[in-house]
Scaffold this motif. Structure first.
Motif, mmCIF file in Angstrom:
data_model
loop_
_atom_site.group_PDB
_atom_site.id
_atom_site.type_symbol
_atom_site.label_atom_id
_atom_site.label_comp_id
_atom_site.label_asym_id
_atom_site.label_seq_id
_atom_site.Cartn_x
_atom_site.Cartn_y
_atom_site.Cartn_z
ATOM 1 N N PRO A 1 -33.458 -25.081 -71.753
ATOM 2 C CA PRO A 1 -33.433 -24.246 -70.537
ATOM 3 C C PRO A 1 -34.704 -23.441 -70.315
ATOM 4 C CG PRO A 1 -31.330 -24.109 -71.674
ATOM 5 C CD PRO A 1 -32.251 -24.863 -72.582
ATOM 6 N N ASN A 2 -35.394 -23.043 -71.371
ATOM 7 C CA ASN A 2 -36.580 -22.211 -71.183
ATOM 8 C C ASN A 2 -37.750 -22.977 -70.575
ATOM 9 O OD1 ASN A 2 -36.761 -23.664 -73.696
ATOM 10 N ND2 ASN A 2 -38.578 -22.434 -74.178
ATOM 11 N N THR A 3 -37.658 -24.309 -70.531
ATOM 12 C CA THR A 3 -38.779 -25.112 -70.034
ATOM 13 C C THR A 3 -39.063 -24.828 -68.568
ATOM 14 O OG1 THR A 3 -38.136 -26.871 -71.562
ATOM 15 C CG2 THR A 3 -39.672 -27.466 -69.816
ATOM 16 N N PHE A 4 -38.020 -24.658 -67.756
ATOM 17 C CA PHE A 4 -38.209 -24.492 -66.315
ATOM 18 C C PHE A 4 -37.759 -23.118 -65.834
ATOM 19 C CE2 PHE A 4 -37.445 -29.084 -66.993
ATOM 20 C CZ PHE A 4 -38.691 -29.550 -66.593
ATOM 21 N N ALA A 5 -37.899 -22.156 -66.691
ATOM 22 C CA ALA A 5 -37.514 -20.787 -66.308
ATOM 23 C C ALA A 5 -38.307 -20.355 -65.086
ATOM 24 C CB ALA A 5 -37.763 -19.834 -67.473
ATOM 25 N N GLY A 6 -37.599 -19.965 -64.042
ATOM 26 C CA GLY A 6 -38.241 -19.481 -62.825
ATOM 27 C C GLY A 6 -38.652 -20.552 -61.841
ATOM 28 N N ARG B 1 -47.248 -29.130 -61.611
ATOM 29 C CA ARG B 1 -47.653 -28.581 -62.914
ATOM 30 C C ARG B 1 -47.328 -29.572 -64.012
ATOM 31 N NH1 ARG B 1 -44.578 -23.482 -64.215
ATOM 32 N NH2 ARG B 1 -45.823 -23.706 -66.115
ATOM 33 N N ASP B 2 -48.262 -29.735 -64.964
ATOM 34 C CA ASP B 2 -48.007 -30.568 -66.137
ATOM 35 C C ASP B 2 -47.313 -29.729 -67.194
ATOM 36 O OD1 ASP B 2 -49.142 -32.744 -64.981
ATOM 37 O OD2 ASP B 2 -51.036 -32.649 -66.069
ATOM 38 N N ILE B 3 -46.149 -30.200 -67.633
ATOM 39 C CA ILE B 3 -45.364 -29.484 -68.646
ATOM 40 C C ILE B 3 -45.191 -30.408 -69.838
ATOM 41 C CG2 ILE B 3 -43.131 -28.432 -69.175
ATOM 42 C CD1 ILE B 3 -42.905 -27.750 -66.190
ATOM 43 N N THR B 4 -45.610 -29.940 -71.013
ATOM 44 C CA THR B 4 -45.514 -30.738 -72.238
ATOM 45 C C THR B 4 -44.371 -30.205 -73.096
ATOM 46 O OG1 THR B 4 -47.884 -31.234 -72.214
ATOM 47 C CG2 THR B 4 -46.731 -31.500 -74.310
ATOM 48 N N ALA B 5 -43.530 -31.104 -73.536
ATOM 49 C CA ALA B 5 -42.389 -30.739 -74.381
ATOM 50 C C ALA B 5 -42.334 -31.681 -75.580
ATOM 51 C CB ALA B 5 -41.083 -30.813 -73.589
ATOM 52 N N GLY C 1 -35.938 -20.064 -77.350
ATOM 53 C CA GLY C 1 -37.006 -19.454 -76.564
ATOM 54 C C GLY C 1 -38.389 -19.851 -77.022
ATOM 55 N N GLY C 2 -38.506 -20.863 -77.896
ATOM 56 C CA GLY C 2 -39.807 -21.290 -78.393
ATOM 57 C C GLY C 2 -40.472 -22.306 -77.473
ATOM 58 N N GLU C 3 -41.190 -23.251 -78.080
ATOM 59 C CA GLU C 3 -41.884 -24.264 -77.282
ATOM 60 C C GLU C 3 -40.860 -25.112 -76.534
ATOM 61 O OE1 GLU C 3 -43.896 -27.451 -79.254
ATOM 62 O OE2 GLU C 3 -42.532 -27.441 -80.959
ATOM 63 N N PRO C 4 -41.235 -25.659 -75.379
ATOM 64 C CA PRO C 4 -40.308 -26.517 -74.627
ATOM 65 C C PRO C 4 -39.902 -27.733 -75.466
ATOM 66 C CG PRO C 4 -42.145 -25.857 -73.240
ATOM 67 C CD PRO C 4 -42.492 -25.413 -74.637
ATOM 68 N N LEU C 5 -38.611 -28.018 -75.458
ATOM 69 C CA LEU C 5 -38.070 -29.167 -76.176
ATOM 70 C C LEU C 5 -37.394 -30.110 -75.183
ATOM 71 C CD1 LEU C 5 -36.430 -27.352 -79.235
ATOM 72 C CD2 LEU C 5 -38.688 -28.428 -79.129
ATOM 73 N N VAL C 6 -37.282 -31.379 -75.589
ATOM 74 C CA VAL C 6 -36.661 -32.368 -74.715
ATOM 75 C C VAL C 6 -35.810 -33.317 -75.550
ATOM 76 C CG1 VAL C 6 -38.648 -33.940 -74.840
ATOM 77 C CG2 VAL C 6 -37.082 -34.079 -72.892
ATOM 78 N N SER C 7 -34.700 -33.738 -74.972
ATOM 79 C CA SER C 7 -33.850 -34.785 -75.551
ATOM 80 C C SER C 7 -34.104 -36.059 -74.757
ATOM 81 C CB SER C 7 -32.376 -34.384 -75.458
ATOM 82 O OG SER C 7 -31.546 -35.425 -75.909
ATOM 83 N N PHE C 8 -34.408 -37.165 -75.469
ATOM 84 C CA PHE C 8 -34.819 -38.406 -74.816
ATOM 85 C C PHE C 8 -33.779 -39.490 -75.081
ATOM 86 C CE2 PHE C 8 -37.817 -41.590 -73.314
ATOM 87 C CZ PHE C 8 -38.644 -40.857 -72.471
ATOM 88 N N ARG D 1 -38.789 -39.439 -61.992
ATOM 89 C CA ARG D 1 -37.521 -39.499 -62.717
ATOM 90 C C ARG D 1 -36.747 -38.211 -62.481
ATOM 91 N NH1 ARG D 1 -39.078 -43.845 -63.260
ATOM 92 N NH2 ARG D 1 -37.250 -44.063 -61.952
ATOM 93 N N GLY D 2 -35.423 -38.332 -62.400
ATOM 94 C CA GLY D 2 -34.596 -37.143 -62.345
ATOM 95 C C GLY D 2 -34.574 -36.459 -63.704
ATOM 96 N N ILE D 3 -34.722 -35.154 -63.721
ATOM 97 C CA ILE D 3 -34.706 -34.396 -64.977
ATOM 98 C C ILE D 3 -33.829 -33.156 -64.797
ATOM 99 C CG2 ILE D 3 -36.958 -35.187 -65.815
ATOM 100 C CD1 ILE D 3 -38.225 -32.732 -64.709
ATOM 101 N N THR D 4 -33.374 -32.617 -65.916
ATOM 102 C CA THR D 4 -32.529 -31.435 -65.885
ATOM 103 C C THR D 4 -32.750 -30.641 -67.158
ATOM 104 O OG1 THR D 4 -30.260 -30.661 -65.515
ATOM 105 C CG2 THR D 4 -30.541 -32.514 -67.009
ATOM 106 N N TYR D 5 -32.055 -29.518 -67.266
ATOM 107 C CA TYR D 5 -32.067 -28.754 -68.517
ATOM 108 C C TYR D 5 -30.630 -28.374 -68.846
ATOM 109 C CZ TYR D 5 -31.886 -24.730 -65.298
ATOM 110 O OH TYR D 5 -31.542 -23.836 -64.310
#
Length: 859
Positions: free
Chosen positions: A674-679, A647-651, A617-624, A592-596
């Motif tokens: 935005p902090n989910t995919f920093a770097g 990498r498995d990323i949990t949000a 800057g806390g835990e990764p969050l997502v809008s679904f 799936r295409g994803i963005t931040y």
């Protein structure tokens, strides 16, 4: 004679006696049952033929699974290649081939023209299975090697050469290099495994891919590792290797396919389409069931004297019922046998017709299971529609049978016959639903068909009631026409039922097709951006946006970061263990295409939860996306896990959004903080949209400028994509129209049967009226008015019912916008009028030709 009289007669309820009488009566032939047989044969042929063709396609895909997939197993990765450990393990399984696929722009060297291509870079061992062939028997390895002038060779689909007006030996620019066209692709064995394509194929060697500079960090490249397992690999071995891959590399994020499921998307689409056509065939069978009921009623009317004689000689109603039920089932068996023969032949005809269209061969055979399904549908339909009229004959006394010359009794049959009729109908519907791929859609379709059938019964009665209460008209022809509509034994119920379902289906399909085209060519084309530019590197984004602003200053430019990832777990449950409904299961398949985003995206509206602060800057969050979340059982606070770049990323789900998908603007199911995919390395996606239609010349000028200045950026022109989708819809629409025409043919047969059933009464009417002074012209005008009124009533119902069905499909199933199209209404009314008036007058002309004297002598 004494021996004959001393024999003990079998009891009146004996099945043997019923069989003997049923067979004896059939010696008179099948006159009066040709419509009955044709209706059953048509429906059975449609169902068994469609399911057999579907089976032949899926068996053909399964039989060529290794060639289509390109190996026994395939491991797919997006954005990245397999790392050293993964590659070593894959190579240990057997012979390995690596293929890279991506979209790119092929340009003429002088920059005068360009085209979007599906680029494929292959290694030296490709293909592991199947045969790849080029025109003029050119060898693939030499065609892709460096040519004498140092340019890499490339082979392409003929359509690319036609699009760019080039030939073999010409040069095209690809990324930051140039390649020379050395051959035309004639056969690509693994083409089906790639999914939907938006451009022609261009193929190069993997050694040439590096020179193009198209592969950068975050570029949208799919890497597929095909494996030809050592020795003879069984299906159990393949399953064991698959489980081992998941266990040893749990975060690889690769998509694993096997030869047993080489083209899952295509197989699902075939299954879905076959399900729909099967339901259409079932509708044709149900329409034909009306003809069955008409034929049974007409047959019993001609058997009044025989049934009366049976009852006077002591036969019970049960024996009479069994005699004629056996006859109907034998006649239905003849129709079913004809339908099964036709259904068995359809795959052979389809194989010849599709030989030059599909890249696979159909596994043509006679499929007993699919034919058995048609047999079951046929017998259940005949039973469901024959039981009611047969059951009513059970309790009719001999006096009523002799006396009832004007209209059949209106009494209901016994409860056991009602129960048997209901059981047959429920079984028919249950089989259709239980065997469906998408049970929700099948349930809606069956429910709508049942509702339409019941409504048509009410419509027929309502038309008769209105005609009965209509004021007296001055015109004799109109007065006679209105009287014919409501008189005892009128054709009204049969005509409305026979045409109503067929017209409703045709109107619904026409409106769905028309609204899809309107959505594609009008609404979407007006709202959608003109271009999608993908694979824009972070270092190029500012310069690329500056070019766009200078070349398209009056356009709206939108830019977002873009990655691709796979949903591997929902709230801790692995995605392969989740049984999602068919309408949302697509989200768990593939990437799936994803963005931040720091802010709520355009074309989205929050419906639940809160958006995160821009400096979160806390835990990764997502809008679904809200509807998809509900389908998957996700709520705010649940977690999702995506695999991105291995990498498995949990949000955690922070909010739900409603997305305006029809705009074709930048929209994503998942938008992360935005902090989910920093770097993380990634590319950018940019769209360009003009408020007004700027014309093709300006769009192509922008395309030339961007492709010349940024050769590694891929441009997708939305109008071209819409045109391709529109062409696909057109092909599907023709298939649907062909299938739905079976329903209309059944409707015409039933209409003809209904008119034939009323032939005797019409003769009496015509003779008496002619005796009283009516001319042939006045009678024709009266009958024409009658049929026209019935046709208009049926067309009105078909328009309303078909419109409601189309509205539901477009708005509730496809989430689109609906518009009622006037021309469809006119066409529906025209079809109904032509059929009813045409067939009615054909039958009337024969009736009016009868001589009065012979008829009057027999009254």
């Amino acid at each position: 004679m004494t021996a004959f009289l001393s024999r003990t007669p079998p009891p009146s309820g004996s099945l043997g006696l019923a069989v003997r009488f049923a067979l004896r009566e059939l010696r008179g032939g099948l006159k009066g049952f040709y419509i009955f047989i044709a209706c059953i044969a048509l429906g059975v042929a449609a169902i068994s033929g469609v399911t057999s063709v579907s089976r032949a396609l899926t068996e053909g895909i399964a039989g060529e699974g290794q060639s289509i997939l390109g190996g026994d197993l395939a491991f797919g990765l997006v954005h990245r290649q397999a790392d050293e450990a993964e590659a070593a393990w894959l190579a240990s399984l057997g012979r390995m081939s690596r293929v890279a696929t991506l979209r790119a722009m092929a340009r003429l060297p002088e920059g005068s023209d360009q085209a979007l291509v599906e680029l494929k870079a292959i290694d030296d061992v490709y293909p592991l299975y199947g045969t790849f062939s080029l025109g003029d028997d050119v060898a693939l390895a030499s065609a892709l090697d460096r040519q004498g002038d140092g340019l890499w060779g490339a082979v392409a689909d003929l359509s690319l050469l036609a699009r760019l007006q080039i030939g073999i030996g010409d040069v095209v620019s690809l990324g930051r290099t140039q390649v020379r066209i050395t051959g035309v692709i004639e056969a690509e064995p693994d083409k089906l495994s790639g999914g939907m394509e938006f451009g022609p194929r261009l193929m190069i060697s993997d050694a040439a891919l590096g020179d193009t500079a198209l592969v950068q960090p975050g570029s949208l490249v799919s890497w597929t590792y095909r494996i030809r397992l050592a020795g003879t690999a069984s299906d159990d071995t393949i399953r064991a290797v698959t489980e081992q891959a998941r266990a040893e590399f749990p975060q690889a994020g690769w998509r694993i396919q096997s030869r047993t499921n080489a083209a899952p998307g295509l197989q699902r689409n075939i299954t879905r389409f076959a399900q729909f056509l099967t339901l259409v065939g079932l509708t044709a069978l149900v329409v034909g069931g009306v003809g069955v009921a008409n034929a049974v009623r007409a047959f019993l009317e001609t058997k009044r004297d025989v049934i009366a004689s049976f009852k006077c000689l002591g036969a019970g109603g049960g024996l009479v019922f069994r005699i004629y039920l056996l006859q109907m089932m034998i006649i239905a068996g003849i129709g079913i046998a004809i339908g099964l023969v036709l259904g068995a032949l359809i795959p052979f005809a389809a194989a010849g017709a599709l030989a030059g269209v599909l890249p696979i061969r159909l596994a043509v055979a006679v499929y007993p299971t699919e034919l058995a399904l048609g047999l079951v549908y046929g017998f259940l339909t005949a039973l469901a529609f024959a039981l009611w009229p047969l059951g009513r004959a059970h309790d009719v006394p001999p006096t009523a049978l002799f006396r009832d010359q004007v209209a059949a009794t209106r009494s209901l049959p016994r409860k056991r016959y009602l129960a048997a009729t209901a059981a047959a109908a429920v079984t028919l519907a249950a089989i259709a639903i239980l065997l469906a791929y998408d049970k929700r859609i099948a349930t809606i379709y069956v429910g709508a068909s049942v509702a339409a059938f019941l409504l048509l019964v009410l419509v027929g009665r309502a038309v008769m009631a209105l005609a009965r209460r209509a004021p007296s008209l001055r015109s004799t022809e109109l007065r006679l026409a209105v009287a014919n509509i409501h008189r005892p034994g009128a054709l009204t119920p049969s005509v409305v039922l026979s045409l109503g379902l067929g017209l409703s289906l045709l109107v619904a399909l026409a409106l769905i097709d028309g609204n899809l085209r309107r959505e594609l060519t009008a609404t979407i084309a007006q709202k959608a951006p003109s271009f999608f530019f993908v694979d824009i590197q972070s270092g190029e984004r500012d310069a690329f946006e500056a070019l766009l602003k200078s070349e398209a200053a009056d356009a709206t430019i939108q830019s977002v970061p873009m990655l691709r990832g796979r949903l591997v777990a929902l709230d801790g449950v692995p995605s392969d263990q989740i049984q999602a409904p068919p309408n949302v299961a697509w989200a768990l398949r593939g990437d799936r295409g994803i963005t931040y985003e720091a802010d709520v995206p355009d074309n989205s509206r929050l419906v639940e939860g809160q958006w995160w602060p821009s400096n979160h800057g806390g835990e990764p969050l997502v809008s679904f996306e809200a509807e998809l979340a509900r389908g998957l059982g996700l709520t705010i606070g649940d977690t999702i896990t995506v695999n991105v770049l291995g990498r498995d990323i949990t949000a955690r789900i922070a909010n739900l959004r409603v997305v305006e998908w029809e705009s074709l603007a930048i929209n994503f199911v998942m938008v992360f903080s935005p902090n989910t995919f920093a770097g993380a390395p990634h590319a950018h996606l940019i769209t360009v949209a003009w408020d007004d239609d700027v014309g093709t010349e300006r769009e192509l000028a922008l395309l030339n400028s961007t492709s010349s200045a940024f050769p590694t950026v891929t441009a997708v022109r939305v109008k071209d994509a819409i045109a391709q989708v529109n062409a696909l819809v057109e092909q599907l629409a023709w298939a649907v129209r062909g299938a739905s025409s079976v329903t209309l043919i059944a409707s015409v047969l039933v209409l003809a049967g209904a008119l034939a059933a009323g032939h005797r009464n019409r003769i009496y009417d015509a003779v008496i009226l002619k005796t009283l002074g009516a001319t042939r012209g006045r009678l024709i005008r009266a009958y024409a008015c009658e049929y026209a009124l019935l046709g208009l009533a049926t067309a009105l119902f078909g328009l309303i019912a078909g419109g409601l069905a189309a509205w539901f499909v477009i708005t509730q199933v496809m989430n689109g916008s609906f518009a009622l199209m006037p021309m469809t209404a006119v066409a529906a009314a025209g079809v109904a009028l032509v059929l009813t008036v045409g067939f009615g007058l054909i039958g009337t002309w024969k009736v009016l030709g009868e001589k009065p004297a012979p008829v009057l002598r027999n009254l």
